[in-house]
Design a protein around this motif. Sequence first.
Motif: not given
Length: 87
Positions: A28-29, A33-34, A50-51, A56-57
């Motif tokens: 997620g991190l 940070a793309n 968005t991903v 994170f969900i």
Amino acid sequence: MKPLVSAVQAWSCVVISIFAIVILSTLGLLFKANHPELVGGDEDPEDGATVAATVFIAVIIYAGFLVFCGLQGLLHIRESRRGAIAL
């Protein structure tokens, strides 16, 4: 209160949840940070934020599993200390 799952299932769920939280948080991190390895290709997602929100969900869901299974494991410890007979 009586445990809903066995001790082995509870503690294995705790271990799996911890690994999932660590791995998914890292992913997620990186998406947030793309990072070019994850969003730089032609078939890769273009919007890393968005991903990252979706990942994170999943981390929140695994945290819920961690709490539930940890409580189940603690119930087994408490039950075994009282001298309950396991069938």
